[in-house]
Design a protein around this motif. Structure first.
Motif, PDB file in Angstrom:
ATOM      1  N   PRO A 143       0.835  -1.205   0.000  1.00 57.63           N
ATOM      2  CA  PRO A 143       0.000   0.000   0.000  1.00 57.63           C
ATOM      3  C   PRO A 143       0.874   1.261   0.000  1.00 57.63           C
ATOM      4  CG  PRO A 143      -0.773  -1.590   1.621  1.00 57.63           C
ATOM      5  CD  PRO A 143       0.542  -2.101   1.121  1.00 57.63           C
ATOM      6  N   PRO A 144       0.523   2.293  -0.766  1.00 62.84           N
ATOM      7  CA  PRO A 144      -0.794   2.543  -1.360  1.00 62.84           C
ATOM      8  C   PRO A 144      -1.041   1.939  -2.746  1.00 62.84           C
ATOM      9  CG  PRO A 144       0.589   4.459  -1.647  1.00 62.84           C
ATOM     10  CD  PRO A 144       1.388   3.484  -0.827  1.00 62.84           C
ATOM     11  N   ILE A 145      -0.207   1.018  -3.226  1.00 65.85           N
ATOM     12  CA  ILE A 145      -0.545   0.342  -4.471  1.00 65.85           C
ATOM     13  C   ILE A 145      -1.753  -0.558  -4.222  1.00 65.85           C
ATOM     14  CG2 ILE A 145       0.237  -1.240  -6.275  1.00 65.85           C
ATOM     15  CD1 ILE A 145       3.085  -0.433  -5.700  1.00 65.85           C
ATOM     16  N   GLU A 146      -2.734  -0.472  -5.107  1.00 62.50           N
ATOM     17  CA  GLU A 146      -3.907  -1.343  -4.982  1.00 62.50           C
ATOM     18  C   GLU A 146      -3.648  -2.664  -5.703  1.00 62.50           C
ATOM     19  OE1 GLU A 146      -5.918  -2.237  -7.754  1.00 62.50           O
ATOM     20  OE2 GLU A 146      -4.552  -1.195  -9.089  1.00 62.50           O
ATOM     21  N   VAL A 176       8.969  -0.477   6.515  1.00 66.11           N
ATOM     22  CA  VAL A 176       8.774  -0.204   5.089  1.00 66.11           C
ATOM     23  C   VAL A 176       9.824   0.785   4.605  1.00 66.11           C
ATOM     24  CG1 VAL A 176       7.180   0.622   3.324  1.00 66.11           C
ATOM     25  CG2 VAL A 176       6.307  -0.667   5.286  1.00 66.11           C
ATOM     26  N   HIS A 177      10.484   0.445   3.506  1.00 70.49           N
ATOM     27  CA  HIS A 177      11.532   1.280   2.904  1.00 70.49           C
ATOM     28  C   HIS A 177      11.126   1.583   1.469  1.00 70.49           C
ATOM     29  CE1 HIS A 177      14.141  -0.082   6.287  1.00 70.49           C
ATOM     30  NE2 HIS A 177      13.517  -1.235   6.089  1.00 70.49           N
ATOM     31  N   ASN A 178      10.787   2.837   1.195  1.00 70.59           N
ATOM     32  CA  ASN A 178      10.321   3.238  -0.124  1.00 70.59           C
ATOM     33  C   ASN A 178      11.442   3.806  -0.980  1.00 70.59           C
ATOM     34  OD1 ASN A 178       7.222   3.209  -0.685  1.00 70.59           O
ATOM     35  ND2 ASN A 178       7.403   3.731   1.488  1.00 70.59           N
ATOM     36  N   THR A 179      11.376   3.526  -2.271  1.00 70.65           N
ATOM     37  CA  THR A 179      12.280   4.185  -3.207  1.00 70.65           C
ATOM     38  C   THR A 179      11.843   5.638  -3.372  1.00 70.65           C
ATOM     39  OG1 THR A 179      10.910   3.536  -5.099  1.00 70.65           O
ATOM     40  CG2 THR A 179      12.718   2.055  -4.492  1.00 70.65           C
ATOM     41  N   GLN A 180      12.746   6.451  -3.876  1.00 71.11           N
ATOM     42  CA  GLN A 180      12.464   7.860  -4.091  1.00 71.11           C
ATOM     43  C   GLN A 180      12.200   8.129  -5.570  1.00 71.11           C
ATOM     44  OE1 GLN A 180      12.243   9.958  -1.368  1.00 71.11           O
ATOM     45  NE2 GLN A 180      12.525   7.990  -0.303  1.00 71.11           N
ATOM     46  N   VAL A 239       3.629   5.035  -7.122  1.00 74.57           N
ATOM     47  CA  VAL A 239       2.539   4.520  -7.951  1.00 74.57           C
ATOM     48  C   VAL A 239       1.713   5.675  -8.533  1.00 74.57           C
ATOM     49  CG1 VAL A 239       0.880   4.287  -6.040  1.00 74.57           C
ATOM     50  CG2 VAL A 239       0.687   2.824  -8.058  1.00 74.57           C
ATOM     51  N   GLU A 240       1.229   5.471  -9.756  1.00 77.03           N
ATOM     52  CA  GLU A 240       0.438   6.479 -10.432  1.00 77.03           C
ATOM     53  C   GLU A 240      -0.881   6.718  -9.703  1.00 77.03           C
ATOM     54  OE1 GLU A 240       2.562   3.919 -13.591  1.00 77.03           O
ATOM     55  OE2 GLU A 240       1.565   3.654 -11.652  1.00 77.03           O
ATOM     56  N   PRO A 241      -1.445   7.924  -9.812  1.00 82.18           N
ATOM     57  CA  PRO A 241      -2.689   8.248  -9.093  1.00 82.18           C
ATOM     58  C   PRO A 241      -3.813   7.257  -9.342  1.00 82.18           C
ATOM     59  CG  PRO A 241      -1.749  10.237 -10.047  1.00 82.18           C
ATOM     60  CD  PRO A 241      -0.924   9.090 -10.557  1.00 82.18           C
ATOM     61  N   VAL A 293      10.817  -3.583   0.932  1.00 83.50           N
ATOM     62  CA  VAL A 293      11.424  -2.633  -0.006  1.00 83.50           C
ATOM     63  C   VAL A 293      10.458  -2.503  -1.179  1.00 83.50           C
ATOM     64  CG1 VAL A 293      13.344  -2.200  -1.587  1.00 83.50           C
ATOM     65  CG2 VAL A 293      13.782  -3.168   0.696  1.00 83.50           C
ATOM     66  N   THR A 294       9.983  -1.297  -1.433  1.00 86.68           N
ATOM     67  CA  THR A 294       8.911  -1.116  -2.391  1.00 86.68           C
ATOM     68  C   THR A 294       9.017   0.217  -3.118  1.00 86.68           C
ATOM     69  OG1 THR A 294       6.488  -1.060  -2.632  1.00 86.68           O
ATOM     70  CG2 THR A 294       7.406  -0.127  -0.607  1.00 86.68           C
TER      71      THR A 294
END
Length: 425
Positions: free
Chosen positions: A10-13, A73-77, A43-45, A37-38
């Motif tokens: 999340p927030p990817i559906e 959770v570790h997000n890419t930039q 993600v697009e709107p 790692v995500t």
């Protein structure tokens, strides 16, 4: 165990995000330390769910107080400053770099990726550099569509062939061996189960009208283009006064999803409203809006944003019945989770005969007893079924009740939890 998961979150559906989320939550509850790692924040709107402040805690489940583990959770930039020709978002490199950094700084016993592209490729690279084993779970689109592209297929053969374990189902074994997976690498998984701690008849119904009335807020938050925002607000404003029972639908929109069959069927109904938790700002979504407007359905349809996985039960419980009308789906072995979620919540499921035939419990399906099975292409029949359910609340409740009983036969979430944990031991 310390696990690095590379994949959707999340927030990817969507279904893969769902499976990753509940799997990591199960592992953390069992005492493991999970690092996700995500690229979810990129993600697009149109594929982004609406997360509110109250949802933030759910993104990183923490069971330390009860003797369990935790999810980090570790997000890419975003790569706004990266400029090269031809331009592309370097997801594989960014995910690899982030996972490499996380695995080195926290230490890891195992790397896990769900989806070959781009997550499995990143897992294979990190594994080779750190000499840490990796396991991979594919998706239907991976092996049914992407692997057919020669340049991708060559890489996927290496990723599958070098994996310590490939998590799949028995029916995919032959295809995966043809794609390079070792015959002794398979771990067979129950493809779907739903967390009955959340998906059950005790879930409190969502306040549909409040969410609908907040369209301006969530459209802006999700970054929808102004023309799309205005149209969603117009649709929801027209329907906000309705107090009639709702038929629900959620997930992606599409021809093969039966979305337009559903609109055609609504035309033939009276006093039947639809609440749709669907993707926005895509061409097919705009077609959906065009068709509901041209069909004279303004005032009978409400649009909601994708809500996080843990709020889906509340959406289901707010509906008289929920439709899942997928038909002629190009990936024949696709087995969606949505019908299982609806059954587990004790709400009447209206599904296509194609979907009903894919259930592992297909022999237990009883039309108009534990679900309603329809041909979405027969709009008159679908219209009649929806009208009957809206007009007869006790019938809809009875079908939902028996659907719930059916789900209890096939859903054993404690067993599923144990199975998920064993897959990573």
């Amino acid at each position: 165990m310390k696990l690095v998961l590379i994949g959707k979150w999340p927030p990817i559906e969507g279904g893969v995000s769902v499976l990753n989320y509940w799997t990591c939550r199960i592992l953390a509850e069992a005492g493991h330390e999970v690092h996700v790692v995500t690229n979810a924040q990129e993600v697009e709107p149109q594929y982004r769910m609406w997360l509110r402040d109250e949802d933030r805690e759910m993104l990183e489940p923490d069971f330390a107080r009860s003797g369990g583990g935790r999810v980090f959770v570790h997000n890419t930039q975003k790569a706004d400053r990266v400029s090269y020709i031809p331009w592309a978002n370097p997801y594989v490199t960014k995910l690899t770099g982030k996972a490499l950094s996380v695995a080195r700084s926290h230490g890891c016993d195992l790397i896990y990726a769900h989806y070959l592209e781009p997550y499995g490729v990143a897992a294979a690279l990190v594994s080779s550099w750190l000499n840490v084993p990796y396991r991979i779970k594919h998706a239907g689109s991976d092996i049914g569509r992407l692997a057919l592209i020669p340049e991708l297929g060559e890489v996927y053969r290496e990723v599958l062939g070098r994996a310590e374990k490939v998590i799949t189902t028995p029916r995919h074994r032959e295809k995966l061996e043809g794609l390079g997976a070792k015959s002794d690498s398979f771990l067979f998984d129950r493809n779907f189960s739903v967390p009955t701690d959340y998906f059950n008849p005790r879930a409190l119904p969502l306040d549909i009208r409040t969410i609908s009335s907040q369209a301006a807020q969530w459209c802006e938050n999700l970054g929808y283009p102004q023309p799309v925002r205005e149209r969603i607000i117009r649709v929801n404003t027209a329907s906000i006064h309705l107090d009639r029972p709702f038929i629900g639908v959620y997930g992606k929109i599409g021809e093969v999803k039966g979305s337009f069959d559903l609109l055609s069927a609504l035309i033939g109904c009276h006093n039947v409203s639809l609440v749709a938790m669907v993707n926005g700002a895509t061409p097919v979504f705009l077609r959906f809006l065009n068709e509901l407007e041209s069909a004279g359905l303004m005032g009978r349809v409400s649009i909601l944003p994708f809500l996080p996985h843990w709020k889906v039960p509340a959406f289901i419980r707010a509906c008289r019945a929920v439709c899942f009308l997928e038909r002629k789906f190009p990936i024949t072995f696709h087995t969606p989770t949505v019908p299982r979620e609806v059954l587990a919540c004790g709400i009447c499921l209206v599904c296509s005969s194609e979907v009903a035939s894919k259930f592992s419990f297909a022999n237990n399906v009883a039309d108009w007893k534990n679900m309603v099975v329809v041909d979405p292409g027969d709009h008159n029949l679908l219209s009649s079924a929806l009208q009957k359910l809206v007009d007869n609340e006790s019938l809809a409740r009875s079908i939902g009740y028996h659907g719930y009983n059916l789900s209890q036969v096939v859903e054993n979430f404690p067993l599923y939890k144990a199975t998920r944990i064993r897959l990573f031991e």
